[in-house]
Scaffold this motif. Structure first.
Motif, PDB file in Angstrom:
ATOM      1  N   HIS A 177    -149.027  23.042  65.084  1.00 17.43           N
ATOM      2  CA  HIS A 177    -149.896  22.791  66.249  1.00 17.43           C
ATOM      3  C   HIS A 177    -151.205  23.608  66.262  1.00 17.43           C
ATOM      4  O   HIS A 177    -152.177  23.224  66.899  1.00 17.43           O
ATOM      5  CB  HIS A 177    -149.128  23.046  67.550  1.00 17.43           C
ATOM      6  N   ASP A 178    -151.226  24.736  65.534  1.00 14.78           N
ATOM      7  CA  ASP A 178    -152.396  25.610  65.580  1.00 14.78           C
ATOM      8  C   ASP A 178    -153.569  25.016  64.777  1.00 14.78           C
ATOM      9  O   ASP A 178    -153.349  24.305  63.804  1.00 14.78           O
ATOM     10  CB  ASP A 178    -151.996  26.968  64.974  1.00 14.78           C
ATOM     11  N   GLY A 179    -154.774  25.312  65.188  1.00 13.95           N
ATOM     12  CA  GLY A 179    -155.947  24.854  64.430  1.00 13.95           C
ATOM     13  C   GLY A 179    -156.245  23.378  64.638  1.00 13.95           C
ATOM     14  O   GLY A 179    -155.794  22.772  65.625  1.00 13.95           O
ATOM     15  N   ALA A 180    -156.978  22.792  63.689  1.00 17.78           N
ATOM     16  CA  ALA A 180    -157.416  21.399  63.839  1.00 17.78           C
ATOM     17  C   ALA A 180    -156.661  20.479  62.898  1.00 17.78           C
ATOM     18  O   ALA A 180    -156.190  20.899  61.846  1.00 17.78           O
ATOM     19  CB  ALA A 180    -158.902  21.308  63.542  1.00 17.78           C
ATOM     20  N   ARG A 192    -153.564  22.414  60.835  1.00 17.77           N
ATOM     21  CA  ARG A 192    -153.758  23.874  60.864  1.00 17.77           C
ATOM     22  C   ARG A 192    -155.055  24.285  60.152  1.00 17.77           C
ATOM     23  O   ARG A 192    -155.135  25.331  59.512  1.00 17.77           O
ATOM     24  CB  ARG A 192    -152.555  24.590  60.228  1.00 17.77           C
ATOM     25  N   VAL A 193    -156.055  23.415  60.267  1.00 20.11           N
ATOM     26  CA  VAL A 193    -157.329  23.693  59.589  1.00 20.11           C
ATOM     27  C   VAL A 193    -158.189  24.612  60.456  1.00 20.11           C
ATOM     28  O   VAL A 193    -158.267  24.454  61.674  1.00 20.11           O
ATOM     29  CB  VAL A 193    -158.070  22.366  59.291  1.00 20.11           C
ATOM     30  N   ILE A 194    -158.825  25.581  59.808  1.00 16.77           N
ATOM     31  CA  ILE A 194    -159.728  26.498  60.523  1.00 16.77           C
ATOM     32  C   ILE A 194    -161.145  25.956  60.387  1.00 16.77           C
ATOM     33  O   ILE A 194    -161.641  25.740  59.286  1.00 16.77           O
ATOM     34  CB  ILE A 194    -159.640  27.922  59.933  1.00 16.77           C
ATOM     35  N   LEU A 195    -161.779  25.716  61.528  1.00 20.30           N
ATOM     36  CA  LEU A 195    -163.127  25.147  61.526  1.00 20.30           C
ATOM     37  C   LEU A 195    -164.172  26.244  61.738  1.00 20.30           C
ATOM     38  O   LEU A 195    -163.860  27.282  62.339  1.00 20.30           O
ATOM     39  CB  LEU A 195    -163.273  24.121  62.662  1.00 20.30           C
ATOM     40  N   PRO A 196    -165.409  25.987  61.290  1.00 19.16           N
ATOM     41  CA  PRO A 196    -166.472  26.957  61.584  1.00 19.16           C
ATOM     42  C   PRO A 196    -166.776  26.928  63.080  1.00 19.16           C
ATOM     43  O   PRO A 196    -166.818  25.855  63.689  1.00 19.16           O
ATOM     44  CB  PRO A 196    -167.659  26.434  60.773  1.00 19.16           C
ATOM     45  N   PHE A 207    -165.453  27.361  78.110  1.00 18.32           N
ATOM     46  CA  PHE A 207    -164.939  26.742  76.882  1.00 18.32           C
ATOM     47  C   PHE A 207    -164.691  27.827  75.841  1.00 18.32           C
ATOM     48  O   PHE A 207    -165.583  28.606  75.526  1.00 18.32           O
ATOM     49  CB  PHE A 207    -165.917  25.702  76.340  1.00 18.32           C
ATOM     50  N   GLY A 208    -163.462  27.849  75.346  1.00 16.22           N
ATOM     51  CA  GLY A 208    -163.092  28.889  74.383  1.00 16.22           C
ATOM     52  C   GLY A 208    -163.286  28.446  72.948  1.00 16.22           C
ATOM     53  O   GLY A 208    -164.106  27.577  72.638  1.00 16.22           O
ATOM     54  N   LEU A 209    -162.465  29.039  72.079  1.00 15.38           N
ATOM     55  CA  LEU A 209    -162.633  28.832  70.633  1.00 15.38           C
ATOM     56  C   LEU A 209    -162.338  27.417  70.165  1.00 15.38           C
ATOM     57  O   LEU A 209    -162.967  26.927  69.231  1.00 15.38           O
ATOM     58  CB  LEU A 209    -161.740  29.817  69.876  1.00 15.38           C
ATOM     59  N   ARG A 210    -161.376  26.746  70.833  1.00 10.14           N
ATOM     60  CA  ARG A 210    -161.042  25.380  70.408  1.00 10.14           C
ATOM     61  C   ARG A 210    -162.284  24.498  70.527  1.00 10.14           C
ATOM     62  O   ARG A 210    -162.621  23.747  69.615  1.00 10.14           O
ATOM     63  CB  ARG A 210    -159.914  24.828  71.276  1.00 10.14           C
ATOM     64  N   HIS A 211    -162.960  24.596  71.683  1.00  7.45           N
ATOM     65  CA  HIS A 211    -164.163  23.792  71.898  1.00  7.45           C
ATOM     66  C   HIS A 211    -165.295  24.251  70.980  1.00  7.45           C
ATOM     67  O   HIS A 211    -166.018  23.434  70.415  1.00  7.45           O
ATOM     68  CB  HIS A 211    -164.592  23.850  73.367  1.00  7.45           C
ATOM     69  N   ARG A 212    -165.437  25.571  70.829  1.00  8.04           N
ATOM     70  CA  ARG A 212    -166.506  26.097  69.952  1.00  8.04           C
ATOM     71  C   ARG A 212    -166.330  25.626  68.513  1.00  8.04           C
ATOM     72  O   ARG A 212    -167.292  25.382  67.799  1.00  8.04           O
ATOM     73  CB  ARG A 212    -166.533  27.625  70.004  1.00  8.04           C
ATOM     74  N   VAL A 228    -158.397  18.307  73.327  1.00  7.03           N
ATOM     75  CA  VAL A 228    -157.594  18.252  74.551  1.00  7.03           C
ATOM     76  C   VAL A 228    -157.398  19.694  74.993  1.00  7.03           C
ATOM     77  O   VAL A 228    -156.933  20.531  74.219  1.00  7.03           O
ATOM     78  CB  VAL A 228    -156.226  17.574  74.309  1.00  7.03           C
ATOM     79  N   SER A 229    -157.814  19.984  76.216  1.00  2.15           N
ATOM     80  CA  SER A 229    -157.727  21.351  76.710  1.00  2.15           C
ATOM     81  C   SER A 229    -156.319  21.669  77.190  1.00  2.15           C
ATOM     82  O   SER A 229    -155.729  20.917  77.974  1.00  2.15           O
ATOM     83  CB  SER A 229    -158.734  21.550  77.847  1.00  2.15           C
ATOM     84  N   GLU A 230    -155.811  22.792  76.687  1.00  4.57           N
ATOM     85  CA  GLU A 230    -154.481  23.243  77.084  1.00  4.57           C
ATOM     86  C   GLU A 230    -154.519  23.720  78.544  1.00  4.57           C
ATOM     87  O   GLU A 230    -153.557  23.579  79.283  1.00  4.57           O
ATOM     88  CB  GLU A 230    -154.080  24.394  76.162  1.00  4.57           C
ATOM     89  N   GLU A 231    -155.671  24.242  78.938  1.00  7.65           N
ATOM     90  CA  GLU A 231    -155.813  24.837  80.267  1.00  7.65           C
ATOM     91  C   GLU A 231    -155.962  23.781  81.365  1.00  7.65           C
ATOM     92  O   GLU A 231    -155.317  23.854  82.405  1.00  7.65           O
ATOM     93  CB  GLU A 231    -157.062  25.717  80.261  1.00  7.65           C
TER      94      GLU A 231
HETATM   95  N1  LIG Z   1    -161.983  28.161  64.295  1.00  9.22           N
HETATM   96  C1  LIG Z   1    -160.977  27.411  64.733  1.00  9.22           C
HETATM   97  N2  LIG Z   1    -160.618  26.310  64.051  1.00  9.22           N
HETATM   98  C2  LIG Z   1    -159.610  25.533  64.478  1.00  9.22           C
HETATM   99  N3  LIG Z   1    -158.904  25.756  65.592  1.00  9.22           N
HETATM  100  C3  LIG Z   1    -159.197  26.829  66.318  1.00  9.22           C
HETATM  101  C4  LIG Z   1    -160.251  27.709  65.936  1.00  9.22           C
HETATM  102  N4  LIG Z   1    -160.324  28.701  66.853  1.00  9.22           N
HETATM  103  C5  LIG Z   1    -159.366  28.436  67.758  1.00  9.22           C
HETATM  104  N5  LIG Z   1    -158.688  27.320  67.453  1.00  9.22           N
HETATM  105  C6  LIG Z   1    -157.556  26.720  68.207  1.00  9.22           C
HETATM  106  O1  LIG Z   1    -157.816  26.897  69.580  1.00  9.22           O
HETATM  107  C7  LIG Z   1    -156.752  27.615  70.188  1.00  9.22           C
HETATM  108  C8  LIG Z   1    -157.297  28.635  71.157  1.00  9.22           C
HETATM  109  O2  LIG Z   1    -157.971  27.958  72.111  1.00  9.22           O
HETATM  110  P1  LIG Z   1    -158.827  28.683  73.252  1.00  9.22           P
HETATM  111  O3  LIG Z   1    -157.923  28.833  74.436  1.00  9.22           O
HETATM  112  O4  LIG Z   1    -159.571  29.879  72.759  1.00  9.22           O
HETATM  113  O5  LIG Z   1    -159.875  27.546  73.386  1.00  9.22           O
HETATM  114  P2  LIG Z   1    -160.390  26.681  74.606  1.00  9.22           P
HETATM  115  O6  LIG Z   1    -161.622  26.015  74.098  1.00  9.22           O
HETATM  116  O7  LIG Z   1    -160.465  27.528  75.842  1.00  9.22           O
HETATM  117  O8  LIG Z   1    -159.267  25.587  74.766  1.00  9.22           O
HETATM  118  P3  LIG Z   1    -158.224  25.361  75.966  1.00  9.22           P
HETATM  119  O9  LIG Z   1    -159.013  24.689  77.058  1.00  9.22           O
HETATM  120  O10 LIG Z   1    -157.210  24.465  75.310  1.00  9.22           O
HETATM  121  O11 LIG Z   1    -157.660  26.721  76.355  1.00  9.22           O
HETATM  122  C9  LIG Z   1    -156.063  28.346  69.056  1.00  9.22           C
HETATM  123  O12 LIG Z   1    -154.697  28.519  69.372  1.00  9.22           O
HETATM  124  C10 LIG Z   1    -156.267  27.451  67.883  1.00  9.22           C
HETATM  125  O13 LIG Z   1    -155.227  26.468  67.813  1.00  9.22           O
END
Ligand SMILES: Nc1ncnc2c1ncn2[C@@H]1O[C@H](COP(=O)(O)OP(=O)(O)OP(=O)(O)O)[C@@H](O)[C@H]1O
Length: 262
Positions: A177-180, A192-196, A207-212, A228-231
């Motif tokens: 589930h982690d990553g893209a 589980r791909v890590i994106l830039p 907006f956190g890291l998922r959106h970034r 899809v936002s978990e929050e």
């Molecule tokens: N560089 C990255 N590449 C791919 N996936 C990432 C990366 N950074 C974070 N993620 C994914 O985003 C998740 C963390 O989300 P975070 O809560 O920081 O983002 P968010 O934009 O606030 O999203 P949410 O609204 O779902 O909380 C991590 O558990 C991971 O799965």
């Protein structure tokens, strides 16, 4: 009427004008919808003004603006660093075998046995359910720019897309589930791909890291992303480093289908 000499146009001049027009059009497509478009338009206006002063033989103004334009070239490379990167990446990693219009005429270029049509409906329905369950997800859909350069950071696979598969990949306790997840044609080719991650200052802090990460990959390539936002459970569609607005899921499905066919 010496100054009207430029109206003496030959065939090569016409080809020259056509090539410049095509180049400008592609440049415009590259920066369309980004903040770079304003800089691009500013440059076009100053350039047109400079050429105008040269044609009218206004030497002082022309030399002043000309001097600015020469220094501006270096500034241009710095300002458009991202776009130049994206352009070179698009040119260097275009999937000619995936270009529908192209493969229509050259059947041998098609990937054997691959159903290249993405099931957009299954994708949207899965996002809708994940949103309702507050399951975070990050889906990257490949278009012409190959995403092979990032898939290696995750687990490569070949899974035909359907709604339950997508849901189970992003299910909280799933090891994947982690990553893209990267989608190519109608297959998930990596999870589980890590994106830039984007360094844009104007992305709101909520907006956190998922959106970034979704912004990051769409700034560098022509890929489409769904987050899809978990929050909040909200579904964001991000393209060219920008959110794409939509009214409802039917419209989102239409927009994605259209984006996949252009
Ligand atoms: N560089 C990255 N590449 C791919 N996936 C990432 C990366 N950074 C974070 N993620 C994914 O985003 C998740 C963390 O989300 P975070 O809560 O920081 O983002 P968010 O934009 O606030 O999203 P949410 O609204 O779902 O909380 C991590 O558990 C991971 O799965």
């Amino acid at each position: 009427m010496d100054f009207l000499n430029f109206l003496d146009i030959g065939v090569t001049d016409l080809i020259d004008i056509l090539l410049v027009a095509i180049l400008l059009y592609y440049l415009y497509r590259l920066v369309r919808g980004t903040v770079a478009i304003n800089i691009f338009l500013g440059i076009v206006i100053i350039w047109a003004f400079w050429k105008g002063t040269q044609l009218l033989d206004m030497r002082m103004t022309a030399s002043m603006v000309g001097g600015f334009m020469q220094v501006g070239l270096i500034a241009l490379i710095i300002v458009f660093q991202q776009e130049i990167r994206k352009f070179l990446l698009v040119v260097g990693s275009t999937n000619f075998a995936k270009k529908r219009r192209f493969t229509k005429h050259f059947k041998f270029l098609r990937e054997e046995g691959v159903n290249t049509e993405l099931n957009v409906n299954a994708l949207i329905r899965a996002c809708e359910i994940m949103g309702k369950n507050r399951t975070g997800a990050l889906l990257v859909i490949e278009r012409d720019t190959s995403l092979d350069f990032i898939t290696s950071s995750g687990d490569e696979m070949q899974i035909e897309i359907n709604q339950p598969i997508l849901e189970s990949i992003f299910f909280k306790n799933s090891p994947l589930h982690d990553g893209a997840a990267i989608i190519k044609g109608n297959k998930i080719v990596a999870t589980r791909v890590i994106l830039p991650v984007s360094r844009q200052q104007n992305i709101p802090n909520r907006f956190g890291l998922r959106h970034r990460a979704a912004f990051g990959i769409t700034e560098r390539t022509d890929a489409l992303t769904l987050v899809v936002s978990e929050e909040t459970g909200s579904i964001s569609y991000i393209k060219n480093g920008e959110f794409v607005a939509y009214k409802d899921m039917e419209e989102l499905e239409r927009i994605i289908s259209k984006d996949l066919n252009t």
